[in-house]
Design a protein around this motif. Structure first.
Motif, PDB file in Angstrom:
ATOM      1  N   ALA A 261     -18.482 -51.408   4.689  1.00 24.54           N
ATOM      2  CA  ALA A 261     -17.283 -51.150   5.067  1.00 24.54           C
ATOM      3  C   ALA A 261     -16.371 -51.412   3.970  1.00 24.54           C
ATOM      4  O   ALA A 261     -15.370 -50.675   3.702  1.00 24.54           O
TER       5      ALA A 261
ATOM      6  N   ARG B 290     -21.579 -47.011   6.835  1.00 24.47           N
ATOM      7  CA  ARG B 290     -20.236 -47.394   6.996  1.00 24.47           C
ATOM      8  C   ARG B 290     -20.088 -48.993   7.420  1.00 24.47           C
ATOM      9  O   ARG B 290     -19.330 -49.901   7.097  1.00 24.47           O
ATOM     10  N   LYS B 291     -21.114 -49.145   8.607  1.00 22.59           N
ATOM     11  CA  LYS B 291     -20.981 -50.315   9.234  1.00 22.59           C
ATOM     12  C   LYS B 291     -21.312 -51.452   8.340  1.00 22.59           C
ATOM     13  O   LYS B 291     -20.965 -52.558   8.333  1.00 22.59           O
TER      14      LYS B 291
ATOM     15  N   GLY C 208     -15.119 -39.818   1.970  1.00 21.17           N
ATOM     16  CA  GLY C 208     -14.971 -40.773   2.905  1.00 21.17           C
ATOM     17  C   GLY C 208     -14.592 -42.003   2.041  1.00 21.17           C
ATOM     18  O   GLY C 208     -14.427 -43.159   2.853  1.00 21.17           O
TER      19      GLY C 208
ATOM     20  N   PHE D  39     -16.163 -48.812   1.217  1.00 26.51           N
ATOM     21  CA  PHE D  39     -15.448 -47.751   1.571  1.00 26.51           C
ATOM     22  C   PHE D  39     -13.983 -47.666   1.409  1.00 26.51           C
ATOM     23  O   PHE D  39     -13.654 -46.580   1.298  1.00 26.51           O
TER      24      PHE D  39
ATOM     25  N   PHE E 256     -24.333 -41.938   8.273  1.00 25.46           N
ATOM     26  CA  PHE E 256     -23.032 -42.363   7.764  1.00 25.46           C
ATOM     27  C   PHE E 256     -22.369 -43.596   8.447  1.00 25.46           C
ATOM     28  O   PHE E 256     -21.712 -44.416   7.791  1.00 25.46           O
TER      29      PHE E 256
END
Length: 140
Positions: free
Chosen positions: A75, A71-72, A104, A78, A67
């Protein structure tokens, strides 16, 4: 006579746990409430066996690592919790906060949300949106 107060204390403790868990469907919460209330002591045992999902320590670490990588690199997709007020109408914000607590993902710009009156209108709107797409369709 000690079993009734014990059952009530355990039932309240389990209900608080179930109520505070993220990501549980309301129907699942209600079902577990009923099991715990109607089956003294046994209901709590059943909840321990089947109600708590735990994939194990290694799986949890791997999930967090994966995850984090996603996310990195994504981003922007998200979304940002601070943008919620600007992007979502006040009466819908609780729905989006709940969804974000599970997956998320927060809302991002250039999107819209509306509550459907029923399943048929939801499917109709969804298929119209997909048919009207000019480039890509991203779904969650």
């Amino acid at each position: 006579m000690l079993i009734i107060p014990l059952h009530l204390v355990l039932a309240v403790a389990f209900m608080v746990r179930i109520f505070l868990r993220d990501g549980m469907l309301p129907s699942s919460r209600m079902a577990w409430f009923m099991v715990i209330l109607t089956l003294p002591i046994v209901g709590g045992g059943l909840y321990f066996l089947f109600g708590e999902t735990d994939l194990g320590h290694k799986a949890n670490i791997q999930q967090k690592k994966t995850f984090g990588i996603i996310r990195k690199h994504a981003a922007r997709e998200f979304g940002n919790p601070q943008d919620l007020d600007a992007l979502i109408e006040p009466q819908l914000q609780a729905c989006f906060k709940y969804g974000a607590s599970i997956n998320g993902f927060y809302p991002v710009g250039a999107n819209k949300a509306e509550l459907a009156r029923d399943v048929q209108s939801a499917w109709k709107t969804l298929t119209e949106d997909i048919d009207g797409a000019t480039d890509t369709v991203h779904m969650m």
